[in-house]
Design a protein around this motif. Structure first.
Motif, short mmCIF file in Angstrom:
data_model
loop_
_atom_site.label_atom_id
_atom_site.label_comp_id
_atom_site.label_asym_id
_atom_site.label_seq_id
_atom_site.Cartn_x
_atom_site.Cartn_y
_atom_site.Cartn_z
N UNK A 156 14.57 8.12 2.14
CA UNK A 156 13.37 7.65 1.42
C UNK A 156 12.66 6.58 2.24
N UNK A 157 13.42 5.64 2.78
CA UNK A 157 12.80 4.56 3.54
C UNK A 157 12.19 5.07 4.85
N UNK A 158 12.88 5.98 5.51
CA UNK A 158 12.35 6.51 6.78
C UNK A 158 11.01 7.21 6.56
N UNK A 159 10.96 8.03 5.51
CA UNK A 159 9.70 8.75 5.26
C UNK A 159 8.60 7.78 4.83
N UNK A 160 8.94 6.80 4.04
CA UNK A 160 7.93 5.82 3.63
C UNK A 160 7.44 4.99 4.81
N UNK A 161 8.33 4.70 5.74
CA UNK A 161 7.90 3.95 6.94
C UNK A 161 6.93 4.79 7.77
N UNK A 162 7.17 6.09 7.82
CA UNK A 162 6.22 6.96 8.53
C UNK A 162 4.87 6.96 7.82
N UNK A 163 4.91 7.01 6.50
CA UNK A 163 3.65 6.95 5.75
C UNK A 163 2.95 5.61 5.98
N UNK A 164 3.73 4.52 6.02
CA UNK A 164 3.12 3.21 6.22
C UNK A 164 2.48 3.09 7.59
N UNK A 165 3.05 3.78 8.58
CA UNK A 165 2.44 3.79 9.91
C UNK A 165 1.03 4.39 9.81
N UNK A 166 0.92 5.48 9.04
CA UNK A 166 -0.38 6.12 8.85
C UNK A 166 -1.31 5.20 8.06
N UNK A 167 -0.78 4.60 7.01
CA UNK A 167 -1.60 3.73 6.16
C UNK A 167 -2.09 2.51 6.94
N UNK A 168 -1.20 1.89 7.72
CA UNK A 168 -1.59 0.70 8.48
C UNK A 168 -2.65 1.02 9.53
N UNK A 169 -2.49 2.17 10.18
CA UNK A 169 -3.49 2.52 11.20
C UNK A 169 -4.85 2.76 10.54
N UNK A 170 -4.84 3.48 9.42
CA UNK A 170 -6.11 3.71 8.72
C UNK A 170 -6.71 2.39 8.24
N UNK A 171 -5.84 1.47 7.84
CA UNK A 171 -6.33 0.15 7.41
C UNK A 171 -7.01 -0.58 8.56
N UNK A 219 -8.44 0.78 11.14
CA UNK A 219 -9.67 1.46 11.52
C UNK A 219 -10.76 1.36 10.46
N UNK A 220 -10.36 1.51 9.21
CA UNK A 220 -11.36 1.71 8.16
C UNK A 220 -11.37 0.62 7.09
N UNK A 221 -10.40 -0.28 7.16
CA UNK A 221 -10.37 -1.35 6.17
C UNK A 221 -9.28 -1.11 5.12
N UNK A 222 -8.75 -2.20 4.60
CA UNK A 222 -7.67 -2.10 3.61
C UNK A 222 -8.16 -1.42 2.33
N UNK A 223 -7.36 -0.53 1.84
CA UNK A 223 -7.68 0.14 0.58
C UNK A 223 -8.73 1.22 0.69
N UNK A 224 -9.16 1.52 1.90
CA UNK A 224 -10.23 2.52 2.07
C UNK A 224 -9.66 3.93 1.91
N UNK A 225 -10.06 4.61 0.83
CA UNK A 225 -9.59 5.98 0.60
C UNK A 225 -10.76 6.97 0.62
N UNK A 226 -11.88 6.54 1.20
CA UNK A 226 -13.05 7.42 1.21
C UNK A 226 -12.76 8.76 1.88
N UNK A 227 -11.96 8.70 2.93
CA UNK A 227 -11.62 9.95 3.64
C UNK A 227 -10.93 10.95 2.72
N UNK A 228 -10.11 10.44 1.81
CA UNK A 228 -9.39 11.33 0.89
C UNK A 228 -10.30 11.80 -0.25
#
Lengths: 125, 215
Positions: B141-156, B158-167
């Protein structure tokens, strides 16, 4: 892959005398394309996050494998309109070759829905 | 023997981003390729999806199928897990697993608590396996969440914290897209989604002093 002085990255693909340079930002959701899988035989780059496949030759989007894997789930709905999918393309980074050096010029922001990186001016690899 | 354990940690992102990453199914077979290189949809009925995840090991394709269910705005269930192929011995023949994942905002409203409740039903003679199963499930669970956080942090970045416009874009595919847009399509909707998520949070929910996600 080249890391520029401003911390941004550019992807440099060299085939013979042909050089292509792309922004590191995937036009889909922003993945780091310097971590993409490059297939020299097919001439493609596959994004590490969502598997989108782009042409290494001109950056055009060629394939989304998820369309096959999740076909049953991709029914259009009120807020999902696959017919409106944009034609993704890896942003090309303008550059010039002088002698044995490659120079980048600051790119204008491509027409993306979200922000995009720029690359450093006149920086040699 | 029934055994319940919980995994609770804080993720440094907004509720909308955390839910978006979970429902962004297109990344499962790629960013999480280590865990599920092949992802297939068996059937879908409303908010319930039967999926099959497989990988090749020693020339044999093995894996598991399970039922996933989304309870908007931020609750996710997994159950009816079966090993594949069914004739191969598998832990799933002996151990029944059901998981319920709750996302809810922390006390500051700026981070998201990931609260996983796991119910194991293990035959008594195999009770000694429970600590190992628990440890492996927590690590996964932690490994997969860390991978997700890598994606979330990079998007943050590039696009700003909490930005979900792409989705939220019409063309962007994600599971249960209409539900997601309904609950996270605007800042007001996202605030209400946080309140709803708290209403259904487990009685053991904590919003302060929760450790940050890390291995």
């Amino acid at each position: 892959m080249k890391i520029l002085s401003n911390g941004k990255k550019a992807i440099v693909l060299k085939t013979g005398h042909d050089i292509r340079v792309y922004s590191e930002v995937c036009p889909h959701l922003g993945a780091d394309m310097s971590e993409a899988t490059y297939c020299a035989k097919a001439g493609t780059l596959q994004c590490r996050w969502h598997g989108y496949v782009f042409s290494a030759k001109d950056g055009t989007h060629l394939d989304n494998p998820n369309e096959r894997m999740m076909q049953e789930l991709r029914e259009p709905s009120a807020h999902y309109r696959p017919d409106r999918a944009p034609r993704y393309r890896l942003p090309v980074v303008p550059h010039t070759v002088r002698g044995d050096r490659l120079y980048f010029t600051r790119a204008e922001a491509p027409q993306a829905t979200e922000t995009i990186i720029a690359v450093a001016r006149d920086e040699a690899v | 023997m029934k055994h319940r354990f919980e995994v609770v940690y804080s993720m440094d992102t907004t509720l909308g981003c955390a839910v978006a990453a979970y429902l962004d199914a297109e990344h499962y077979a790629f960013l999480h390729s280590k865990y599920s290189p092949h992802y297939e949809v068996v059937r879908k009925e409303g908010r319930t999806i039967r999926i099959r995840q497989t990988w090749t090991y020693g020339g044999v394709r093995i894996g598991q199928s399970c039922t996933t269910e989304y309870a908007p705005p931020a609750r996710f269930l997994n159950y009816d897990i079966e090993g594949l192929p069914v004739f191969l011995p598998s832990v799933h023949h002996l151990v029944k697993t059901r998981t319920e994942l709750f996302y809810y905002p922390d006390a500051t409203g700026t981070k998201t608590i990931s609260h996983l409740v796991v119910d194991l039903d293990v035959p008594a003679p195999l009770a000694m396996l429970v600590p190992t199963l628990e440890r492996k499930m927590v690590a996964l669970k932690k490994e997969k969440d860390l991978e997700d956080m890598e994606m979330i942090f990079r998007r943050e970045r590039l696009f700003g914290r909490g930005n979900i416009r792409g989705y939220l874009a019409d063309h962007q595919f994600m599971l249960h897209k209409d539900d997601f847009v309904h609950h996270f399509g605007s800042p007001d909707a996202e605030r209400r989604a946080g309140e709803l998520a708290l209403e259904v949070a487990p009685t053991t929910a904590r919003r302060e002093g929760v450790p940050e996600l890390g291995i």
